[in-house]
Design a protein around this motif. Structure first.
Motif, PDB file in Angstrom:
ATOM      1  N   UNK A   1       7.942  -8.339  -8.547  1.00  0.00           N
ATOM      2  CA  UNK A   1       8.019  -8.599  -7.104  1.00  0.00           C
ATOM      3  C   UNK A   1       6.802  -7.998  -6.398  1.00  0.00           C
ATOM      4  N   UNK A   2       6.438  -6.777  -6.797  1.00  0.00           N
ATOM      5  CA  UNK A   2       5.249  -6.152  -6.198  1.00  0.00           C
ATOM      6  C   UNK A   2       3.986  -6.961  -6.489  1.00  0.00           C
ATOM      7  N   UNK A   3       3.850  -7.407  -7.745  1.00  0.00           N
ATOM      8  CA  UNK A   3       2.661  -8.169  -8.124  1.00  0.00           C
ATOM      9  C   UNK A   3       2.543  -9.447  -7.300  1.00  0.00           C
ATOM     10  N   UNK A   4       3.675 -10.097  -7.060  1.00  0.00           N
ATOM     11  CA  UNK A   4       3.649 -11.334  -6.289  1.00  0.00           C
ATOM     12  C   UNK A   4       3.272 -11.086  -4.829  1.00  0.00           C
ATOM     13  N   UNK A   5       3.871 -10.077  -4.212  1.00  0.00           N
ATOM     14  CA  UNK A   5       3.573  -9.811  -2.800  1.00  0.00           C
ATOM     15  C   UNK A   5       2.121  -9.356  -2.611  1.00  0.00           C
ATOM     16  N   UNK A   6       1.590  -8.638  -3.580  1.00  0.00           N
ATOM     17  CA  UNK A   6       0.179  -8.239  -3.499  1.00  0.00           C
ATOM     18  C   UNK A   6      -0.738  -9.457  -3.597  1.00  0.00           C
ATOM     19  N   UNK A   7      -0.442 -10.322  -4.578  1.00  0.00           N
ATOM     20  CA  UNK A   7      -1.314 -11.471  -4.804  1.00  0.00           C
ATOM     21  C   UNK A   7      -1.237 -12.499  -3.675  1.00  0.00           C
ATOM     22  N   UNK A   8      -0.030 -12.828  -3.263  1.00  0.00           N
ATOM     23  CA  UNK A   8       0.145 -13.938  -2.314  1.00  0.00           C
ATOM     24  C   UNK A   8       0.085 -13.529  -0.848  1.00  0.00           C
ATOM     25  N   UNK A   9       0.415 -12.270  -0.557  1.00  0.00           N
ATOM     26  CA  UNK A   9       0.466 -11.856   0.850  1.00  0.00           C
ATOM     27  C   UNK A   9      -0.419 -10.653   1.163  1.00  0.00           C
ATOM     28  N   UNK A  10      -1.032 -10.083   0.134  1.00  0.00           N
ATOM     29  CA  UNK A  10      -1.871  -8.914   0.352  1.00  0.00           C
ATOM     30  C   UNK A  10      -1.091  -7.700   0.826  1.00  0.00           C
ATOM     31  N   UNK A  11       0.188  -7.629   0.442  1.00  0.00           N
ATOM     32  CA  UNK A  11       1.056  -6.541   0.890  1.00  0.00           C
ATOM     33  C   UNK A  11       1.384  -5.625  -0.281  1.00  0.00           C
ATOM     34  N   UNK A  12       1.147  -4.335  -0.103  1.00  0.00           N
ATOM     35  CA  UNK A  12       1.549  -3.324  -1.079  1.00  0.00           C
ATOM     36  C   UNK A  12       2.871  -2.744  -0.592  1.00  0.00           C
ATOM     37  N   UNK A  13       3.971  -3.194  -1.187  1.00  0.00           N
ATOM     38  CA  UNK A  13       5.286  -2.758  -0.710  1.00  0.00           C
ATOM     39  C   UNK A  13       5.489  -1.258  -0.840  1.00  0.00           C
ATOM     40  N   UNK A  14       4.906  -0.661  -1.867  1.00  0.00           N
ATOM     41  CA  UNK A  14       5.043   0.796  -2.025  1.00  0.00           C
ATOM     42  C   UNK A  14       4.408   1.538  -0.849  1.00  0.00           C
ATOM     43  N   UNK A  15       3.318   0.992  -0.331  1.00  0.00           N
ATOM     44  CA  UNK A  15       2.597   1.659   0.743  1.00  0.00           C
ATOM     45  C   UNK A  15       3.139   1.314   2.123  1.00  0.00           C
ATOM     46  N   UNK A  16       3.726   0.119   2.253  1.00  0.00           N
ATOM     47  CA  UNK A  16       4.099  -0.342   3.596  1.00  0.00           C
ATOM     48  C   UNK A  16       5.594  -0.313   3.887  1.00  0.00           C
ATOM     49  N   UNK A  17       6.408  -0.058   2.850  1.00  0.00           N
ATOM     50  CA  UNK A  17       7.862  -0.087   3.045  1.00  0.00           C
ATOM     51  C   UNK A  17       8.482   1.216   2.575  1.00  0.00           C
TER      52      UNK A  17
END
Length: 328
Positions: A146-162
């Motif tokens: 899930x993290x890999x997908x959000x980083x690739x497609x949305x440029x979002x690092x969930x660990x850093x932003x959530x």
């Protein structure tokens, strides 16, 4: 001398009995399977035994309950049991470090990001700045995908932003039900129960895996055993895989079997139906070679984000991770 019809029949029967007695008697091959006491594997094994698929395939199952996954892993590595259910990533790492474990696919059912029906969250991009519960730990492969997908497609690092809360699956589900979390990533059967109680799937882990390169569903879990054991007990290994497939086939077509299992599953009504449907969706249907190829693709994704803590020093999934003998 005349022989009566009765004596002729008698001699024929005695001859048949003698012929049967002369045939070799095949002893059932004993297999010690370690399982989590309240895990989903027990549903399949109960079905297997109830309908004597073990007897039909000349295997004698000894089911040994364990309290946790680590205990089953240790028992298998120590030779105290013959088989457990675990994931292909762990098997690959063991092989890359010199072990001989291998895996026969058990289930492609995986978890999902779940949100309440009325949640404003519509895509994984909306998880930014949210409170997310994650079953397992930071290296759980579903979470990494899930993290890999959000980083690739949305440029979002969930660990850093959530705000990420790790915890045991039951606790994560309970917190979600209480409204303390905006979204949760849980194991498939916990997700199914949430679906029956006012939650919807935002994204399945299988969806993320396909977006990241898999061509179809990959068995997250499999029956794991040593190559040496399978080589020394080929009839037992093949017999077990056949019996497992027969149990799956019954569970795929019989709603009545699920009603019989309801006390073991501890579900009824809509919950039982959701668990049944999600289990059926997770029955492996593809060739083992196809699953292995996709797992190899996902390995690269997971290694890139999980690093050495997840996969060790191996750059590729270890050859032989998936047991290629199951169809023989």
């Amino acid at each position: 001398m005349m022989i009566s019809r009765r004596n002729t029949l008698r001699l024929a029967v005695l001859g048949t009995v003698a012929a049967l007695a002369a045939r070799p008697v095949f002893a059932a091959a004993r297999i010690r399977v370690g399982v989590l006491k309240f895990g989903t594997v027990s549903w399949e094994l109960d079905t297997l035994r109830q309908h004597k698929f073990d007897v039909a395939n000349r295997i004698d199952l000894e089911i040994i309950d364990f309290a946790g996954e680590d205990a089953t892993n240790v028992a298998l590595l120590a030779g105290a049991i013959d088989m457990i259910v675990s994931d292909w990533l762990w098997v690959s790492r063991q092989r890359s470090e010199g072990g001989d474990l291998t895996l026969a696919p058990y289930s492609t059912a995986v978890g999902a990001i779940m949100v309440k029906e009325g949640s404003p969250i519509q895509t994984v991009a909306d998880l930014k700045h949210r409170k997310i519960g994650v079953a397992g730990g930071p290296l759980d492969k579903s979470w990494l995908l899930i993290q890999a997908l959000t980083r690739r497609d949305y440029g979002i690092d969930l660990l850093a932003t959530s705000d990420i809360i790790f915890g045991a699956p039951p606790l994560i589900s309970e917190k979600a039900m209480q409204g303390e979390l905006d979204a949760v990533l849980n194991f498939w059967h916990f997700c199914a129960r949430l679906e029956a109680n006012g939650f919807r799937r935002l994204m399945g882990v299988n969806d993320a895996a396909r977006a990241l390169g898999a061509l179809g569903p990959v068995s997250a879990l499999g029956y794991v055993f040593h190559d040496q054991w399978a080589n020394e007990n080929p009839d037992a290994a093949r017999g077990f895989v056949r019996a497992s497939a027969q149990a799956k086939d019954l569970l795929a077509r019989s709603d009545e079997e699920w009603l019989r299992l309801a006390p073991i599953i501890r579900a009824k009504g809509k919950e039982l139906e959701k668990l049944r449907d999600r289990y059926r969706q997770g029955i492996p249907r593809r060739a083992v070679a196809e699953e292995a190829a996709d797992a190899g693709r996902l390995y690269h994704v997971l290694a890139a984000i999980g690093g050495a803590k997840l996969v060790g020093s191996a750059p590729e999934m270890a050859p032989g991770t998936f047991w290629q003998d199951r169809a023989k």
